[in-house]
Design an enzyme around this catalytic site. Structure first.
Site, PDB file in Angstrom:
ATOM      1  N   CYS A 165     -20.675  12.132   4.205  1.00  0.00           N
ATOM      2  CA  CYS A 165     -21.373  11.313   3.198  1.00  0.00           C
ATOM      3  C   CYS A 165     -21.457  12.050   1.866  1.00  0.00           C
ATOM      4  O   CYS A 165     -21.323  11.445   0.798  1.00  0.00           O
ATOM      5  CB  CYS A 165     -22.784  10.974   3.670  1.00  0.00           C
TER       6      CYS A 165
HETATM    7  C1  BEZ Z   1     -21.329  12.705   7.923  1.00  0.00           C
HETATM    8  O1  BEZ Z   1     -21.522  12.072   6.910  1.00  0.00           O
HETATM    9  O2  BEZ Z   1     -20.778  13.799   7.898  1.00  0.00           O
HETATM   10  C2  BEZ Z   1     -21.739  12.157   9.256  1.00  0.00           C
HETATM   11  C3  BEZ Z   1     -22.840  11.344   9.344  1.00  0.00           C
HETATM   12  C4  BEZ Z   1     -23.230  10.877  10.579  1.00  0.00           C
HETATM   13  C5  BEZ Z   1     -22.499  11.225  11.707  1.00  0.00           C
HETATM   14  C6  BEZ Z   1     -21.378  12.010  11.591  1.00  0.00           C
HETATM   15  C7  BEZ Z   1     -20.985  12.499  10.345  1.00  0.00           C
END
Ligand code: BEZ
Length: 212
Positions: A45
Site C-alpha cells: 500500500c
Molecule cells: C500490503 O500493502 O503490503 C499488504 C496489506 C495487506 C496484506 C498484505 C500486504
C-alpha cells in the site's frame, strides 16, 4: 452490495485527511477514481499511494479526482502519509477516506469476507461526470495495482464516451481505434473524415478521432 458497470456510484459523507466530504459534491463535474487499500502502514500500500501521488499531473490532465480509502482512522492515515513521503519521495496529495466503521466499504462491496473479513481488498471504481460507474477492478492484498494501466483505461473511457469507437487490445493514447459495429459504413464515412480500413465488415480501423 455489488456495484455493476452503469450503476450510479453510491453517495456518502465521510471524514478524510482533507476534512469531511460529501462524495458527489466533492466529485463535481470531474471524473473520479475511488480506490481502497487493505491497511495503513503496510508495504505494498505504501508503494501504491506514493505512485498515485506521483501521477497527480496525469490525473489532473484528464480531469480526474482521486480519493483513497481504508478502514483506518484519519489520524492513522496522516501518520502513515509521513512514511509515504519519506520512502516514496512524494507527499500524498489526494484525500484519504477514514472508514473505521466500514460504512463506505460496505456501500461499495470492498470487503470480500472469504479473502479477509475485516480489511478492504484493492478495489478501484472509475466514475464518470454523470456519477455512473465506468470501470471496476478488484485486486488481492498481495498484488499492487498498475496505475499506468488505470490511466490507459481512463484514456479509453474518455475517448469512447465522445466518439463511436472502441479501443483494441493493448491500445494506448494515439493508436488506431475500432469503429463500433452499430455504425454503418455510410455513417462512418461522415463521422471519421480521416477514413477507415475495413479488415472485416465487423473490424474497421480508423485513426484516433481526436488526434486527426
Ligand atoms: C500490503 O500493502 O503490503 C499488504 C496489506 C495487506 C496484506 C498484505 C500486504
Amino acid at each position: 452490495m455489488t456495484i455493476r458497470l452503469g450503476d450510479e456510484a453510491p453517495d456518502f459523507t465521510a471524514q478524510t485527511t482533507q476534512g469531511e466530504i460529501r462524495f458527489h459534491e466533492w466529485l463535481g463535474d470531474s471524473w473520479g477514481v475511488l480506490f481502497s487499500h487493505p491497511k495503513d502502514y503496510t508495504p505494498v500500500c505504501t508503494t501504491e499511494l506514493g505512485m498515485v501521488a506521483k501521477l497527480k499531473d496525469e490525473f489532473d490532465k484528464r480531469n480526474v479526482k482521486v480519493i483513497g480509502l481504508s478502514v483506518d482512522s484519519v489520524d492513522s492515515h496522516i501518520g502513515w502519509e509521513k512514511d509515504i513521503e519519506e520512502t516514496q519521495g512524494c507527499a500524498v496529495n489526494f484525500p484519504m477516506i477514514a472508514d473505521p466503521d466500514r460504512k463506505v466499504a460496505d456501500l461499495y462491496g470492498m470487503i470480500h469476507p472469504n479473502a479477509n473479513d475485516t480489511l478492504t481488498v484493492r478495489s478501484v471504481f472509475v466514475i464518470g461526470p454523470d456519477k455512473k460507474v465506468k470501470l471496476t477492478l478488484t485486486y488481492p492484498a498481495s498484488t499492487g495495482r498498475n496505475f499506468a494501466e488505470l490511466l490507459r483505461v481512463i484514456d479509453s473511457l474518455q475517448l469512447t464516451s465522445q466518439y463511436s469507437v472502441a479501443t483494441p487490445v493493448n491500445w494506448k493514447d494515439g493508436d488506431d481505434c475500432i469503429i463500433v459495429p452499430s455504425i454503418s459504413d455510410e455513417d462512418a464515412k461522415e463521422k471519421f473524415p480521416a477514413g477507415f480500413k475495413t479488415v472485416k465488415p465487423y473490424l474497421r480501423v480508423t485513426p484516433q478521432p481526436n488526434k486527426v
